[in-house]
Scaffold this motif. Structure first.
Motif, short mmCIF file in Angstrom:
data_model
loop_
_atom_site.label_atom_id
_atom_site.label_comp_id
_atom_site.label_asym_id
_atom_site.label_seq_id
_atom_site.Cartn_x
_atom_site.Cartn_y
_atom_site.Cartn_z
N GLN A 1 32.76 -10.10 20.52
CA GLN A 1 33.19 -8.65 20.70
C GLN A 1 34.81 -8.68 20.77
OE1 GLN A 1 31.31 -6.26 21.13
NE2 GLN A 1 29.48 -7.47 20.50
N ARG A 2 35.40 -9.70 20.01
CA ARG A 2 37.08 -9.83 20.38
C ARG A 2 37.68 -8.64 19.78
NH1 ARG A 2 40.99 -13.62 22.15
NH2 ARG A 2 42.95 -12.75 21.31
N GLN B 1 37.04 -16.39 19.05
CA GLN B 1 35.74 -16.57 18.34
C GLN B 1 34.49 -15.66 18.80
OE1 GLN B 1 37.24 -19.19 19.51
NE2 GLN B 1 38.57 -19.81 17.90
N HIS B 2 35.11 -14.94 20.00
CA HIS B 2 33.70 -14.18 20.48
C HIS B 2 33.25 -13.11 19.54
CE1 HIS B 2 31.48 -11.50 23.53
NE2 HIS B 2 31.24 -12.92 24.21
N PHE C 1 38.91 -5.94 22.14
CA PHE C 1 40.00 -6.13 22.71
C PHE C 1 41.33 -5.69 21.92
CE2 PHE C 1 43.49 -9.12 23.01
CZ PHE C 1 44.10 -8.71 24.42
N ASN C 2 41.01 -6.35 20.61
CA ASN C 2 42.26 -6.11 19.48
C ASN C 2 42.32 -4.65 19.11
OD1 ASN C 2 42.47 -9.05 19.36
ND2 ASN C 2 41.02 -9.28 17.52
N MET D 1 41.79 -10.14 30.67
CA MET D 1 40.53 -10.13 30.75
C MET D 1 39.93 -10.51 29.26
SD MET D 1 39.68 -7.45 33.89
CE MET D 1 40.68 -6.07 32.83
N ARG D 2 40.56 -10.86 28.50
CA ARG D 2 40.04 -10.74 27.24
C ARG D 2 39.14 -11.86 26.90
NH1 ARG D 2 44.87 -13.40 27.14
NH2 ARG D 2 45.13 -15.20 25.80
N CYS D 3 38.47 -11.85 25.73
CA CYS D 3 37.41 -12.82 25.44
C CYS D 3 37.94 -13.86 24.57
CB CYS D 3 36.09 -12.27 25.02
SG CYS D 3 36.36 -11.04 23.56
N ALA D 4 37.30 -14.98 24.28
CA ALA D 4 37.93 -15.97 23.35
C ALA D 4 38.05 -15.44 21.92
CB ALA D 4 36.92 -17.13 23.40
#
Length: 524
Positions: free
Chosen positions: A395-396, A392-393, A399-400, A387-390
């Protein structure tokens, strides 16, 4: 009362019971066995017991009873033994025994010392211990039980001891699994006194308490965290498939805590490798770890000592390696990382299923709780990745951070679960497998520290070179100027090789620890 030798027979003896600290005999011996006689001492009939012939003797069983008219709370038996005219022992003392009442399914008498030992194992009595072959008289970490057949129709003399803050127990079973077992328990009652209980188990539930029945000669003690009980039983052994004293049974042994005299779920358990006939002296060995649990331990060690550790290391330190080299449309480091973590999660799931199948449900204990937490986090991690975003997003970074935190958490929980699992599996007195796991943790910390130091140095060197590069990088000939910085030369020529060497050394070290622990599990 038992007089017995652990070596050369004796020919004569004299036995008395006295109040602790006194020289006057108390009580009397009743139903004196053959080749013995009661003596009158201090004007008390049968207050002492002696031999009637000089025949060789290895054991004497006698029955002593107190005098209701005497208010005697603690007694001590005194004996003298004769081996020959020139060899004899005078005033050999038993532990001081304090009488306590009997009721229901338990009874007990507390002594000051634990006199249970492995003497005559396989000769006059059957023995079962963990670690195998340990002697409880010299090893306080020894779990031990013995069964000594007495004269015909006189029953079996049982001994039971082990280090615990609650209870130790053994059971007769038709198989090596709990359920339909005849159990004797050496535990603490609600007043903190050691006592013996009789029970019957029907599975992974609290055993059903039974009356003690034909149990006599109970002695029990608790000292320095070691509990011990001895008693004679003429009760028939009753399981689902057999009843009597002449059948053969597996021996199950457990220990665990107790609260206000009530036993709780056991912490540790082990079973005999073969069945035992209680009327035939023998030495029993412990059954090996069941194959299904060996598979469980093997999968968890491979997952969290090798594939999981290597997958995390690649994600942390090697994203910059092999830039521009793709596999299946992805950076090669990412493909390797995902592959290793899929193997890790798959092995964890299979190991989790195996232990549930073996235990037929939930198993109590810290190890089980840690294992469930490892399983939960192992499933969350790939779901979160899907479900992670791209990259370059904006809000990434969330997730990291979450991905890194869960990785560190599951790694720490897995290591803790392995430690607690090895404490259960490793039955040696040295606990070498637990210590070896400690060495593995130290090895991982050292390897991560070396890689972290090298990567930080590498990044600092790259930043310094970039900041010191001249605005005009081309000479008149049109070629780039040569940089003569030694650090730059090392970075450009050997940087990647150092990374690889460190990882290879780390991986080989992991394999050594893994193979040693797998060998330990295979022989446990």
């Amino acid at each position: 009362v038992y007089l017995k030798t652990s070596g050369t027979p004796f020919t004569g003896f004299l036995l008395e019971a006295r109040e602790a600290g006194s020289s006057t005999p108390v009580g009397s011996f009743v139903a004196t066995p053959s080749n013995t006689q009661g003596l009158t001492c201090s004007q008390r009939s049968n207050s002492a017991l002696s031999h009637t012939s000089a025949s060789s003797k290895t054991i004497i069983q006698a029955t002593w009873q107190s005098d209701p008219s005497q208010n005697t709370n603690s007694i001590q038996f005194h004996a003298s033994f004769v081996q020959s005219y020139n060899t004899f022992w005078v005033d050999v003392k038993s532990p001081v025994l304090s009488r306590s009442g009997t009721s229901g399914s338990s009874t007990g008498a507390t002594s000051t010392t634990n006199t249970i030992s492995s003497a005559n194992c396989g000769v006059t009595k059957s023995c079962f211990s963990q670690p195998s072959g340990c002697d409880p008289s010299s090893n306080s970490q020894c779990f031990f039980m013995s069964a000594m057949p007495l004269t015909p129709s006189s029953g079996i003399r049982y001994e039971l001891t082990g280090p615990t803050s609650g209870y130790v127990a053994f059971g007769f079973s038709d198989d090596q699994m709990m359920g339909n077992d005849d159990i004797y328990i050496c535990t603490l009652d609600n007043s903190g006194m050691a006592t013996v209980q009789h029970a019957y188990s029907t599975g992974h539930t609290m055993p059903t308490s039974l009356p003690l029945g034909n149990v006599t000669g109970v002695t029990a003690s608790i000292q320095n965290g070691v509990i011990g009980c001895s008693f004679t039983s003429t009760n028939a052994i009753s399981t689902q498939r057999a009843s009597g004293l002449s059948s053969t049974y597996y021996i199950l042994f457990v220990d665990g805590p107790s609260t206000n005299g009530q036993i709780q779920m056991h912490k540790d358990s082990f079973s005999s490798a073969t069945k035992m006939d209680v009327t035939t002296p023998q030495i029993l060995g412990s059954a090996g770890l069941p194959e299904i649990m060996q598979a469980h331990g093997t999968l968890m060690l491979i997952a969290w000592m090798t594939t999981g550790s290597l997958g995390m290391m690649i994600a942390r330190y090697f994203k910059g390696m092999a830039k521009g080299v793709n596999l299946c449309g992805k950076d090669i480091w990412f493909v390797v990382h995902v592959t290793l973590m899929i193997v890790t999660v798959s092995a964890t799931i299979i190991a989790f299923i195996l232990t549930f199948v073996y235990n037929m449900g939930w198993a109590e204990g810290v190890h089980s709780v840690l294992g469930c937490l490892v399983m939960i986090f192992s499933l969350i991690q790939p779901l979160l990745a899907l479900m992670r975003c791209a990259p370059q997003h904006p809000q990434r970074f969330l997730f990291n951070v979450a991905h890194s935190f869960i990785a560190m958490a599951v790694k720490g929980l897995a290591v803790a679960a392995i430690f607690t699992g090895l404490q259960i599996v490793d039955t040696t007195t040295s606990q070498w497998m637990v210590k070896l796991m400690g060495g593995f943790v130290a090895w991982e910390l050292l390897s991560y520290t070396m890689l972290e130091v090298f990567i930080r140095w590498k990044h600092q060197t790259e930043s310094r070179l970039q900041s010191s590069m001249p605005d005009t990088a081309m000479e008149l000939t049109g070629h780039r100027t040569r940089n003569h910085d030694p650090a730059a030369a090392m970075l450009n020529s050997e940087g990647v090789q150092v990374d690889v060497v460190l990882v290879v050394i780390y991986f080989l070290g992991n394999l050594c620890f893994l193979v040693a622990l797998l060998a330990g599990i295979g022989t446990s």
